[in-house]
Design an enzyme around this catalytic site. Structure first.
Site, PDB file in Angstrom:
ATOM      1  N   GLU A  75      -5.719  -5.226  10.316  1.00  0.00           N
ATOM      2  CA  GLU A  75      -4.717  -4.205  10.610  1.00  0.00           C
ATOM      3  C   GLU A  75      -5.097  -3.486  11.903  1.00  0.00           C
ATOM      4  O   GLU A  75      -5.916  -2.561  11.883  1.00  0.00           O
ATOM      5  CB  GLU A  75      -4.638  -3.176   9.475  1.00  0.00           C
ATOM      6  CG  GLU A  75      -4.041  -3.700   8.194  1.00  0.00           C
ATOM      7  CD  GLU A  75      -3.640  -2.555   7.263  1.00  0.00           C
ATOM      8  OE1 GLU A  75      -2.459  -2.470   6.922  1.00  0.00           O
ATOM      9  OE2 GLU A  75      -4.508  -1.748   6.910  1.00  0.00           O
ATOM     10  N   SER A  78       2.843  -2.316  10.676  1.00  0.00           N
ATOM     11  CA  SER A  78       4.290  -2.281  10.930  1.00  0.00           C
ATOM     12  C   SER A  78       4.974  -3.598  10.566  1.00  0.00           C
ATOM     13  O   SER A  78       5.849  -4.089  11.282  1.00  0.00           O
ATOM     14  CB  SER A  78       4.575  -1.897  12.383  1.00  0.00           C
ATOM     15  OG  SER A  78       4.134  -0.578  12.649  1.00  0.00           O
ATOM     16  N   ASN A 133       0.862  -1.179   0.000  1.00  0.00           N
ATOM     17  CA  ASN A 133       0.000   0.000   0.000  1.00  0.00           C
ATOM     18  C   ASN A 133       0.902   1.234   0.000  1.00  0.00           C
ATOM     19  O   ASN A 133       1.462   1.597   1.029  1.00  0.00           O
ATOM     20  CB  ASN A 133      -0.916  -0.007   1.228  1.00  0.00           C
ATOM     21  CG  ASN A 133      -1.844   1.188   1.266  1.00  0.00           C
ATOM     22  OD1 ASN A 133      -1.936   1.944   0.303  1.00  0.00           O
ATOM     23  ND2 ASN A 133      -2.551   1.353   2.372  1.00  0.00           N
ATOM     24  N   LEU A 134       1.030   1.854  -1.163  1.00  0.00           N
ATOM     25  CA  LEU A 134       1.944   2.988  -1.297  1.00  0.00           C
ATOM     26  C   LEU A 134       1.362   4.279  -0.728  1.00  0.00           C
ATOM     27  O   LEU A 134       2.072   5.276  -0.604  1.00  0.00           O
ATOM     28  CB  LEU A 134       2.334   3.181  -2.764  1.00  0.00           C
ATOM     29  CG  LEU A 134       3.025   1.981  -3.430  1.00  0.00           C
ATOM     30  CD1 LEU A 134       3.510   2.365  -4.827  1.00  0.00           C
ATOM     31  CD2 LEU A 134       4.180   1.455  -2.585  1.00  0.00           C
ATOM     32  N   LYS A 135       0.073   4.267  -0.418  1.00  0.00           N
ATOM     33  CA  LYS A 135      -0.599   5.427   0.185  1.00  0.00           C
ATOM     34  C   LYS A 135      -0.330   6.677  -0.660  1.00  0.00           C
ATOM     35  O   LYS A 135      -0.345   6.618  -1.882  1.00  0.00           O
ATOM     36  CB  LYS A 135      -0.176   5.579   1.641  1.00  0.00           C
ATOM     37  CG  LYS A 135      -0.443   4.309   2.465  1.00  0.00           C
ATOM     38  CD  LYS A 135      -0.257   4.510   3.947  1.00  0.00           C
ATOM     39  CE  LYS A 135      -0.524   3.209   4.685  1.00  0.00           C
ATOM     40  NZ  LYS A 135      -0.477   3.380   6.159  1.00  0.00           N
ATOM     41  N   HIS A 139      -9.865   0.745   4.723  1.00  0.00           N
ATOM     42  CA  HIS A 139      -8.624   1.040   5.448  1.00  0.00           C
ATOM     43  C   HIS A 139      -8.906   2.068   6.539  1.00  0.00           C
ATOM     44  O   HIS A 139      -9.677   3.013   6.342  1.00  0.00           O
ATOM     45  CB  HIS A 139      -7.554   1.554   4.489  1.00  0.00           C
ATOM     46  CG  HIS A 139      -6.186   1.575   5.091  1.00  0.00           C
ATOM     47  ND1 HIS A 139      -5.778   2.567   5.960  1.00  0.00           N
ATOM     48  CD2 HIS A 139      -5.131   0.716   4.981  1.00  0.00           C
ATOM     49  CE1 HIS A 139      -4.539   2.326   6.344  1.00  0.00           C
ATOM     50  NE2 HIS A 139      -4.118   1.208   5.768  1.00  0.00           N
ATOM     51  N   GLY A 178       1.848   2.081  10.981  1.00  0.00           N
ATOM     52  CA  GLY A 178       2.796   3.180  10.857  1.00  0.00           C
ATOM     53  C   GLY A 178       3.444   3.618  12.153  1.00  0.00           C
ATOM     54  O   GLY A 178       4.072   4.674  12.212  1.00  0.00           O
TER      55      GLY A 178
END
Length: 227
Positions: A152, A188, A6-8, A85, A158
């Site tokens: 998640e 993470s 997931n490059l966000k 998400h 993060g």
């Protein structure tokens, strides 16, 4: 094992070309890898990975300023989508009702849905994780054939603080009793913990954020999973 990046809100069109080139030169046909790139970086090339969308609006097209409709995804043959998400739930206030409309639209079109669920720290510490996740799953059709569930925990996204292997195993094993679908862990995930996560019997893959933003780092993580 599935590896989803997931490059966000990272990578320009130019930098993603370089990112994709590195993956294409190093992945094999046996690697099950998807990359959820920013929409501005979508391309029409055939890659060694599946290209996915981080977001979409449940429409073909229309008067929805700033949104991405099915017609736009079709141009790039994108069939993999993230829904639910925590960053979209919390920052952009996507409600359960709206997430259901996105899920129903994706299912109607036969897309591969990666549905994200997860609890915050207070819910986790109060021992209510399973009940909370169960309520989140009531929102969708768990019998949908192209469904993948990504667990998640919000408190691990993060932060550099991953859930323990025992915690991940307990939650994913519980989710297996709810839905007979592939289960991913995210929160993470990095090269240091991927081998232990990959060893969890109930874990079918990982949804990777920060550790996937650099192509070589992501490749190292994929390699470390099989050591």
């Amino acid at each position: 094992m599935k590896f989803l990046a997931n490059l966000k809100c990272n990578h320009t069109r130019a930098s993603f070309r370089e990112y994709a080139k590195i993956l294409d030169e190093n992945l094999s046909a046996n690697d099950d890898v998807s990359v959820f790139a920013p929409a501005s970086a979508f391309d029409e090339k055939k890659h060694m990975f599946r290209l996915g969308a981080q977001n979409f609006y449940p429409c073909e097209s229309g008067a929805f300023t700033g949104e991405i409709g099915k017609a736009m995804l079709d141009e790039f043959e994108i069939k993999d989508v993230l829904i639910g998400h925590s960053e979209r739930r919390e920052i952009l206030n996507e409600s359960e009702e709206f997430l259901r409309s996105k899920f129903d639209f994706a299912a109607k079109n036969g897309w591969n849905v990666i549905y994200c669920i997860g609890e915050n720290l207070s819910t986790n510490e109060s021992g209510a994780t399973k009940e909370f996740l169960s309520r989140q799953l009531e929102n969708i059709d768990l019998g949908y054939k192209n469904l993948v569930i990504a667990y998640e925990p919000i408190w691990a996204i993060g932060t550099g603080r991953s859930a323990s292997i025992e915690q991940i195993d307990e939650v994913l094993s519980f989710l297996k009793t709810k839905a007979n679908v592939p289960l991913l862990y995210g929160g993470s995930v990095n090269a240091a913990n991927i081998a232990d996560i990959a060893g969890i019997k109930s874990c079918d893959g990982v949804l990777v954020g920060t550790a996937s933003w650099d192509a070589n780092n992501f490749l190292g993580l994929i390699g470390a999973a099989s050591r």
